[in-house]
Enzyme design. Structure first.
Site, mmCIF file in Angstrom:
data_model
loop_
_atom_site.group_PDB
_atom_site.id
_atom_site.type_symbol
_atom_site.label_atom_id
_atom_site.label_comp_id
_atom_site.label_asym_id
_atom_site.label_seq_id
_atom_site.Cartn_x
_atom_site.Cartn_y
_atom_site.Cartn_z
ATOM 1 N N TYR A 291 0.911 -1.154 -0.042
ATOM 2 C CA TYR A 291 -0.063 -0.006 0.025
ATOM 3 C C TYR A 291 0.976 1.193 0.119
ATOM 4 C CZ TYR A 291 -4.172 2.687 0.807
ATOM 5 O OH TYR A 291 -5.452 3.485 0.444
ATOM 6 N N LYS B 247 -20.059 -21.382 -9.371
ATOM 7 C CA LYS B 247 -19.632 -20.993 -10.654
ATOM 8 C C LYS B 247 -18.155 -20.674 -10.611
ATOM 9 C CE LYS B 247 -20.365 -21.017 -15.394
ATOM 10 N NZ LYS B 247 -21.150 -21.895 -16.203
ATOM 11 N N GLU C 2 -24.373 -15.146 -16.641
ATOM 12 C CA GLU C 2 -24.877 -16.365 -16.021
ATOM 13 C C GLU C 2 -26.388 -16.434 -15.501
ATOM 14 O OE1 GLU C 2 -23.982 -20.395 -14.986
ATOM 15 O OE2 GLU C 2 -22.763 -18.965 -16.045
ATOM 16 N N ASP C 3 -27.078 -17.211 -15.902
ATOM 17 C CA ASP C 3 -28.658 -17.340 -15.383
ATOM 18 C C ASP C 3 -29.431 -16.077 -15.667
ATOM 19 O OD1 ASP C 3 -27.946 -19.988 -14.702
ATOM 20 O OD2 ASP C 3 -27.924 -19.582 -12.669
ATOM 21 N N ASP D 231 -24.609 -20.010 -20.250
ATOM 22 C CA ASP D 231 -25.687 -20.705 -20.461
ATOM 23 C C ASP D 231 -26.209 -21.007 -22.022
ATOM 24 O OD1 ASP D 231 -26.103 -20.804 -17.888
ATOM 25 O OD2 ASP D 231 -27.494 -18.882 -17.990
ATOM 26 N N ALA E 273 -36.158 -23.997 -27.259
ATOM 27 C CA ALA E 273 -35.986 -22.840 -28.032
ATOM 28 C C ALA E 273 -35.608 -21.653 -27.260
ATOM 29 C CB ALA E 273 -37.285 -22.047 -28.580
ATOM 30 N N GLY E 274 -34.921 -22.058 -26.264
ATOM 31 C CA GLY E 274 -34.453 -20.997 -25.169
ATOM 32 C C GLY E 274 -32.876 -20.557 -25.605
ATOM 33 N N ALA E 275 -32.221 -19.944 -24.685
ATOM 34 C CA ALA E 275 -30.941 -19.445 -25.015
ATOM 35 C C ALA E 275 -29.909 -20.651 -25.573
ATOM 36 C CB ALA E 275 -30.116 -18.567 -23.876
ATOM 37 N N ASN F 64 -31.962 -31.880 -17.535
ATOM 38 C CA ASN F 64 -31.516 -32.227 -16.273
ATOM 39 C C ASN F 64 -32.642 -31.903 -15.184
ATOM 40 O OD1 ASN F 64 -29.041 -33.863 -16.135
ATOM 41 N ND2 ASN F 64 -27.976 -31.967 -16.597
ATOM 42 N N ASN G 91 -21.026 -28.795 -19.117
ATOM 43 C CA ASN G 91 -20.471 -27.401 -19.320
ATOM 44 C C ASN G 91 -19.129 -27.306 -18.863
ATOM 45 O OD1 ASN G 91 -22.845 -26.955 -20.787
ATOM 46 N ND2 ASN G 91 -23.204 -24.740 -19.974
#
Length: 764
Positions: free
Chosen positions: A40, A95, A137-138, A163, A196-198, A287, A319
């Protein structure tokens, strides 16, 4: 374990001993006033001035280059939906933990309290100077698409919404290999996408990048087939709308070559599978329950190539095979973005890795004789240690070739070695150990099951499928404790002192007496000692009523070793038993021998201990590099304590010339390959990473093991008994629950190994 008990266990895990799963640890010295003045004021001003002169110096003087932000607004958390930023924080911390243990990337998790796209983007842009990369995320669709698009355009650091792209990258690698095995070309196959999601949108875009044709793709959402004549389609759905005259999944599946499931459980019937083309490829990735159960799918069609998101079936699309390593490669060349070329490079690297010979460590972890590229192995396993050395370089090269790398790599061999060094003490060995035990669980006697920690460990190994516990002790005490901890399993409970066990006790006693009646053992004394649980447990293993045993939690080590030696005895050809401990250190797993048995072994004993320890290393899938330690180096002392080690090394070199072992050598030289190479270049250990230390006496081994355990808080597995005739393992006094679980897994693996050897010898 009941649902309520699992809930409590999860809450305790996240709350104790300190809340959360990640923390900040200093990376520089801070012991003295001088250290603090550099950390510092006033010393910290110097790097500030250098960064002010050239902003890229921030990577030279701060942690930015290895720091990723995991950012969410909590609008699409797991299967929980829109639960808000605070409730999403445990997931973001998780994560961060995965980033660290798989790729040694530091993480700050950041939860943003807004669902407004403009506000979200502005917040991330304002904090971006802190980070080397952003993992989104999410975040619910369609906002997730716009947020990622804008941040990628407006920031000069890597941004990825895992995702969307994680599942796409891993499944694309699996798909390329599955198509090769099915002898089909991606540009020719008919593909059905359920969802049909992400993730579904990103998967489909990536498949198209590898050659899939729009006219061959049918996408479905909760309303059925997405058709061009349907109104109010989002731009993402409109991108994949079909003109085919079909409306249902059942119709779409007729003659389809590929099914990609990113939707919900049990929507695919056997009839639908039957209607698909020859050699169908089915990735049922919902899942925890897939679109069609794995067993049902392979029972329905014997030509199917099947993948799921589950770890208990072949071909898990996980993933964790992607995001840690993609960010690792991007950070290491200071990429300004994660582009399509980098994602495609990751796909190709994963696809290629699945075709290469699998390390024995991976075979061992998954209980396989030999994993081979084929229908049941189209994608690498998450425990494969090669991932960190293969995926990041591929991503980094793609970043350089596509012009987004600001710090290109020149020495690729050095870079790969640095990546392997990052594996460190992340307890991968423990995960491998437990996973391997699960592949073929064995019956393990817990000889002190009326001790709470022992019973908790038995509950864990039962719930996790590591072993089938047999509980020894007072039945009323065990059942009361089981009720306290909500252990509701139907497991065997045996009280050796109970009247209802008289027949079994006498059977064991008579078997023991028959074998030792000419060694001074009477039938009366044999029956008397069978009331003692360690003798009873040993005879359970001897007589085949159990496969292994764990004991020693509440009694001194020597008092427990005695009955094991009396009843179990040493393995054929073994003249000296020993123990080894595996320490999870910052440099990786370190095997230490002998930590519990031999007080002052001879040179011949040391050679035997080293050889037996090498076998234990190989049981873990580790190639042993063994240093025979001393206070002297290679003959520098003529004292008997040193010369016996020197003699042991000579025995090993003469008897096992292929063993990587040397000494006598001081521990600092053994653990510092550069120093050893510089001073003793002739040594077999020079330039190698030592992973096994054999000590000249019990004092040195036991003190070292316990120092590492207490001062560095290194997790320990052991002491592992080596040289016994049966799988018998003795705990340290008052071992922790985790230590007991690990020892139970060792006992199971020990039993597995012995069973395999017997099968090879034709015993079964």
């Amino acid at each position: 374990m009941s649902k309520a008990s699992k809930r409590i266990e999860a809450l305790v895990y996240h709350a104790k001993p300190t809340p959360g799963k990640i923390k900040v640890v200093p990376s520089k010295k801070y012991a003295t006033q001088r250290d603090l003045s550099l950390a510092y004021s006033p010393g910290v001003a110097e790097p500030c001035l250098e960064i002010d002169k050239a902003v890229d110096n921030v990577y030279k003087y701060t942690a930015k280059g290895n720091l990723v932000a995991v950012i969410s607004n909590g609008t699409a958390v797991l299967g929980l939906g829109n639960i808000g930023p605070e409730a999403s924080k445990p997931v973001m911390e998780g994560k961060g933990l995965l980033f660290k243990i798989f790729a040694d990337i530091d993480v700050f998790d950041i939860e943003i309290d807004t669902e407004d796209v403009d506000a979200f983007v502005e917040t991330v842009k304002n904090i971006a100077p802190t980070f080397g990369g952003i993992n989104l995320e999410d975040i619910k669709a369609p906002e997730a698409f716009e947020i990622e698009r804008r941040l990628k355009e407006e920031l000069d650091i890597p941004v990825m919404h895992d995702d969307q792209h994680g599942t796409a990258i891993i499944s694309a690698a699996a798909l390329l290999n599955a198509l090769e095995l099915a002898n089909k070309k991606i540009e020719d196959v008919q593909i059905v996408i359920s969802g049909a999601g992400a993730a579904a949108v990103s998967c489909t875009r990536l498949y198209k990048a590898f050659g899939a044709k729009d006219e061959h793709i049918v996408m479905l959402d909760s309303k059925g087939v997405i058709r061009k004549d349907r109104g109010n389609l989002t731009p993402q759905k409109a991108e994949f709308a079909t003109e085919r005259d079909i409306t249902t999944l059942e119709e779409a599946m007729v003659n389809a070559d590929v099914f990609i499931g990113l939707s919900m459980a049990n929507i695919v019937s056997p009839d639908m599978l039957t209607s698909m083309a020859k050699n169908p490829i089915v990735f049922a990735m919902a899942n925890p329950d897939p679109e069609i159960a794995y067993d049902l799918a392979i029972e329905t069609r014997d030509d199917i190539i099947m993948a799921t998101g589950r770890s208990d079936h072949p071909n898990q699309v996980n993933n964790v095979l992607g995001f840690p390593f993609i960010f690792r490669g991007a950070l290491d060349v200071r990429a300004t973005k994660i582009n399509e070329e980098m994602k495609m490079a990751a796909v190709r690297a994963l696809s290629k890795l699945a075709k290469e010979p699998v390390p024995e460590q991976v075979n061992i972890a998954y209980g396989e004789t030999k994993l081979l590229y084929g229908r049941d192995y189209i994608i690498p396993k998450p425990f494969d240690p090669r991932l960190i050395a293969e995926i990041p370089p591929a991503v980094a090269k793609a970043a350089m070739e596509s012009g987004v790398a600001k710090e290109p790599i020149e020495d690729w061999n050095r870079y790969k070695n640095n990546l392997l060094d990052r594996l460190g003490s992340d307890n991968k060995l423990v995960r491998l150990l437990l996973n391997r035990a699960r592949t073929n669980p064995k019956r393990v006697v817990f000889a002190e099951a009326d001790q709470l920690n022992v019973l908790k460990a038995a509950q864990i190994v039962y719930d996790e499928g590591v072993a089938e516990p047999i509980l020894l002790g007072r039945e009323d005490a065990i059942k009361a404790l089981m009720e306290d901890i909500d252990f509701e399993a139907d497991v065997q409970i045996i009280d050796p002192k109970a009247d209802n066990e008289t027949e079994r006790k006498n059977k064991y006693a008579d078997a023991y007496w028959e074998k030792h009646k000419r060694d001074g053992v009477t039938q009366y004394s044999a029956r008397k000692i069978m009331r003692e649980r360690n003798y009873f447990a040993a005879m359970m293993v001897n007589e085949g009523d159990a496969d292994a045993l764990i004991t020693g939690f509440s009694r001194s080590y020597p008092s427990v070793v005695k009955p094991m030696l009396q009843l179990i005895g040493m393995a054929k050809g073994v003249t000296r038993i020993a123990t080894t401990n595996v320490m999870m250190t910052q440099r990786g797993p370190l095997f230490l021998s002998d930590t519990a048995i031999n007080i002052n072994p001879s040179a011949e004993d040391l050679a035997k201990i080293a050889y037996m320890t090498s076998k234990v290393c190989k049981m873990f899938g580790v190639d042993p590099v063994i240093a025979m330690t001393s206070y002297s180096n290679f003959g520098s002392s003529n004292h008997p304590n040193a010369t016996k080690v020197n003699k042991a090394v000579k025995i090993l070199h003469d008897t096992y010339p292929d063993m990587v072992v040397d000494g006598e050598v001081q521990t600092d030289f053994a653990l510092n390959p550069e120093m050893l190479q510089d001073i003793f270049p002739f040594s077999k250990l020079a330039g190698r990473k030592v992973n096994t230390l054999v000590f000249p006496n019990l004092d040195a081994a036991n003190i070292t093991y316990k120092l590492l355990k207490e001062l560095n808080k290194a997790e320990s597995i052991g002491p592992i008994m080596i040289g016994m005739n049966k799988p018998v393992h003795i705990l340290q006094l008052d071992a922790s629950v985790d230590e007991i679980v690990n020892m139970a897994a060792i006992a199971v693996i020990d039993a597995q190994q012995r069973e395999k050897r017997q099968q090879k010898q034709g015993v079964f």
